[in-house]
Design a protein around this motif. Structure first.
Motif, PDB file in Angstrom:
ATOM      1  N   LYS A  54      -7.878  21.894  -6.164  1.00  0.00           N
ATOM      2  CA  LYS A  54      -6.671  22.457  -6.771  1.00  0.00           C
ATOM      3  C   LYS A  54      -7.053  23.574  -7.741  1.00  0.00           C
ATOM      4  O   LYS A  54      -7.986  23.432  -8.521  1.00  0.00           O
ATOM      5  N   SER A  55      -6.299  24.670  -7.708  1.00  0.00           N
ATOM      6  CA  SER A  55      -6.639  25.824  -8.541  1.00  0.00           C
ATOM      7  C   SER A  55      -5.844  25.841  -9.837  1.00  0.00           C
ATOM      8  O   SER A  55      -4.662  25.479  -9.875  1.00  0.00           O
ATOM      9  N   ILE A  56      -6.527  26.263 -10.905  1.00  0.00           N
ATOM     10  CA  ILE A  56      -5.898  26.478 -12.207  1.00  0.00           C
ATOM     11  C   ILE A  56      -6.218  27.917 -12.591  1.00  0.00           C
ATOM     12  O   ILE A  56      -7.385  28.321 -12.632  1.00  0.00           O
ATOM     13  N   CYS A  57      -5.183  28.706 -12.860  1.00  0.00           N
ATOM     14  CA  CYS A  57      -5.346  30.128 -13.128  1.00  0.00           C
ATOM     15  C   CYS A  57      -4.941  30.477 -14.567  1.00  0.00           C
ATOM     16  O   CYS A  57      -4.222  29.717 -15.211  1.00  0.00           O
ATOM     17  N   GLU A  58      -5.404  31.639 -15.009  1.00  0.00           N
ATOM     18  CA  GLU A  58      -5.183  32.169 -16.355  1.00  0.00           C
ATOM     19  C   GLU A  58      -6.096  31.456 -17.359  1.00  0.00           C
ATOM     20  O   GLU A  58      -6.078  30.227 -17.478  1.00  0.00           O
ATOM     21  N   SER A  59      -6.856  32.250 -18.101  1.00  0.00           N
ATOM     22  CA  SER A  59      -7.956  31.713 -18.906  1.00  0.00           C
ATOM     23  C   SER A  59      -7.541  30.685 -19.946  1.00  0.00           C
ATOM     24  O   SER A  59      -8.186  29.638 -20.084  1.00  0.00           O
ATOM     25  N   LEU A  60      -6.468  30.931 -20.682  1.00  0.00           N
ATOM     26  CA  LEU A  60      -6.073  29.977 -21.726  1.00  0.00           C
ATOM     27  C   LEU A  60      -5.516  28.694 -21.120  1.00  0.00           C
ATOM     28  O   LEU A  60      -5.705  27.601 -21.671  1.00  0.00           O
ATOM     29  N   VAL A  61      -4.847  28.821 -19.989  1.00  0.00           N
ATOM     30  CA  VAL A  61      -4.373  27.632 -19.279  1.00  0.00           C
ATOM     31  C   VAL A  61      -5.571  26.807 -18.813  1.00  0.00           C
ATOM     32  O   VAL A  61      -5.565  25.568 -18.896  1.00  0.00           O
ATOM     33  N   ILE A  62      -6.618  27.513 -18.363  1.00  0.00           N
ATOM     34  CA  ILE A  62      -7.836  26.829 -17.922  1.00  0.00           C
ATOM     35  C   ILE A  62      -8.490  26.088 -19.083  1.00  0.00           C
ATOM     36  O   ILE A  62      -8.908  24.931 -18.944  1.00  0.00           O
ATOM     37  N   VAL A  63      -8.575  26.734 -20.240  1.00  0.00           N
ATOM     38  CA  VAL A  63      -9.179  26.088 -21.408  1.00  0.00           C
ATOM     39  C   VAL A  63      -8.386  24.836 -21.785  1.00  0.00           C
ATOM     40  O   VAL A  63      -8.957  23.784 -22.083  1.00  0.00           O
ATOM     41  N   GLN A  64      -7.071  24.946 -21.772  1.00  0.00           N
ATOM     42  CA  GLN A  64      -6.236  23.790 -22.089  1.00  0.00           C
ATOM     43  C   GLN A  64      -6.453  22.669 -21.073  1.00  0.00           C
ATOM     44  O   GLN A  64      -6.561  21.485 -21.443  1.00  0.00           O
ATOM     45  N   TYR A  65      -6.534  23.031 -19.807  1.00  0.00           N
ATOM     46  CA  TYR A  65      -6.757  22.045 -18.755  1.00  0.00           C
ATOM     47  C   TYR A  65      -8.095  21.338 -18.955  1.00  0.00           C
ATOM     48  O   TYR A  65      -8.183  20.104 -18.878  1.00  0.00           O
ATOM     49  N   ILE A  66      -9.128  22.110 -19.230  1.00  0.00           N
ATOM     50  CA  ILE A  66     -10.460  21.541 -19.457  1.00  0.00           C
ATOM     51  C   ILE A  66     -10.420  20.562 -20.627  1.00  0.00           C
ATOM     52  O   ILE A  66     -10.993  19.475 -20.577  1.00  0.00           O
ATOM     53  N   ASP A  67      -9.720  20.946 -21.683  1.00  0.00           N
ATOM     54  CA  ASP A  67      -9.650  20.108 -22.879  1.00  0.00           C
ATOM     55  C   ASP A  67      -8.934  18.784 -22.599  1.00  0.00           C
ATOM     56  O   ASP A  67      -9.296  17.738 -23.155  1.00  0.00           O
ATOM     57  N   GLU A  68      -7.924  18.838 -21.741  1.00  0.00           N
ATOM     58  CA  GLU A  68      -7.144  17.636 -21.461  1.00  0.00           C
ATOM     59  C   GLU A  68      -7.803  16.735 -20.423  1.00  0.00           C
ATOM     60  O   GLU A  68      -7.672  15.510 -20.489  1.00  0.00           O
ATOM     61  N   VAL A  69      -8.510  17.327 -19.465  1.00  0.00           N
ATOM     62  CA  VAL A  69      -9.108  16.533 -18.384  1.00  0.00           C
ATOM     63  C   VAL A  69     -10.430  15.902 -18.808  1.00  0.00           C
ATOM     64  O   VAL A  69     -10.696  14.733 -18.531  1.00  0.00           O
ATOM     65  N   TRP A  70     -11.273  16.681 -19.492  1.00  0.00           N
ATOM     66  CA  TRP A  70     -12.583  16.186 -19.917  1.00  0.00           C
ATOM     67  C   TRP A  70     -12.551  15.957 -21.427  1.00  0.00           C
ATOM     68  O   TRP A  70     -12.627  16.909 -22.219  1.00  0.00           O
ATOM     69  N   LYS A  71     -12.421  14.712 -21.820  1.00  0.00           N
ATOM     70  CA  LYS A  71     -12.199  14.366 -23.225  1.00  0.00           C
ATOM     71  C   LYS A  71     -13.477  14.366 -24.055  1.00  0.00           C
ATOM     72  O   LYS A  71     -13.422  14.309 -25.284  1.00  0.00           O
TER      73      LYS A  71
END
Length: 215
Positions: free
Chosen positions: A62-79
């Motif tokens: 699954k793709s996640i686009c846009e850099s700040l959205v990616i950073v937020q996703y990383i922060d939420e998925v990998w605690k």
């Protein structure tokens, strides 16, 4: 089933650097795929059909686009290793605001520094430094933008440093002279492996900018 994490990126993208630093901060192992932005891969076009830009994070297909959205996703998925984004709603809002300001206002001035000449370039330098001084004011005397801890706004902004030399060379100015506290912040950030191993050599970025700048 093994977790699949792929990052589509370009070495000189200050936006991609956000994703790479966030992944490093969280200790996430991933496959890096360098993109030629003049000849975009079918994978990039498939995974980001709207903007067709890097960075793109692919997590288990699954793709996640846009850099700040990616950073937020990383922060939420990998605690692991603590949160990157402030928990306080006001602090979070401020961090997003200044991230957006740097990317969509100050960066536009920066582009004009190496893509224009004469009076237009001179005005771009003034506007650019004015924007940096506003951001320096947000930093104040704190070690990092969030206080003692390296976090979301630091990740959002530090990648732009790799382009400072290029802008300084084209515009004939010194960021360190104009914004000394900002450069001290840069030096503190570079003490982190996640930053120092991600940011490209400024001379190389400068050479790249000359290839696309004004003759």
């Amino acid at each position: 089933m093994a977790e699949e994490v792929i990052l589509l990126d370009c070495w000189c993208s200050m936006y991609g650097m956000r994703a790479r630093i966030a992944l490093a901060e969280k200790g996430v192992k991933y496959e890096y795929k360098e993109e030629d932005l003049n000849n975009k891969s079918p994978l990039l076009l498939e995974m980001n059909p709207i903007h067709k830009k890097v960075p793109v994070l692919i997590h288990n297909g699954k793709s996640i686009c846009e850099s700040l959205v990616i950073v937020q996703y990383i922060d939420e998925v990998w605690k692991g290793n603590g949160p990157l984004i402030p928990s306080d709603p006001y602090e979070k809002a401020q961090a997003w605001f200044w991230s957006d300001y740097m990317a969509n206002t100050v960066h536009e001035y920066a582009v004009k520094i190496w893509s224009t000449k004469g009076e237009e370039q001179e005005q771009a330098v003034k506007d650019y430094l004015g924007g940096l001084k506003l951001i320096e004011g947000v930093l104040g005397d704190k070690p990092h933008f969030g206080g003692e801890n390296f976090g979301f706004l630091d990740i959002s902004l530090i990648g732009f440093y790799s382009w400072f030399l290029a802008y300084e060379t084209f515009g004939k100015f010194s960021v360190e002279k104009e914004c000394p506290k900002l450069i001290l912040w840069v030096k503190r950030c570079l003490e982190r492996d996640s930053v120092s191993k991600t940011l490209p050599d400024s001379e190389k970025v400068c050479e790249f900018a000359y290839e696309f700048g004004v003759e």
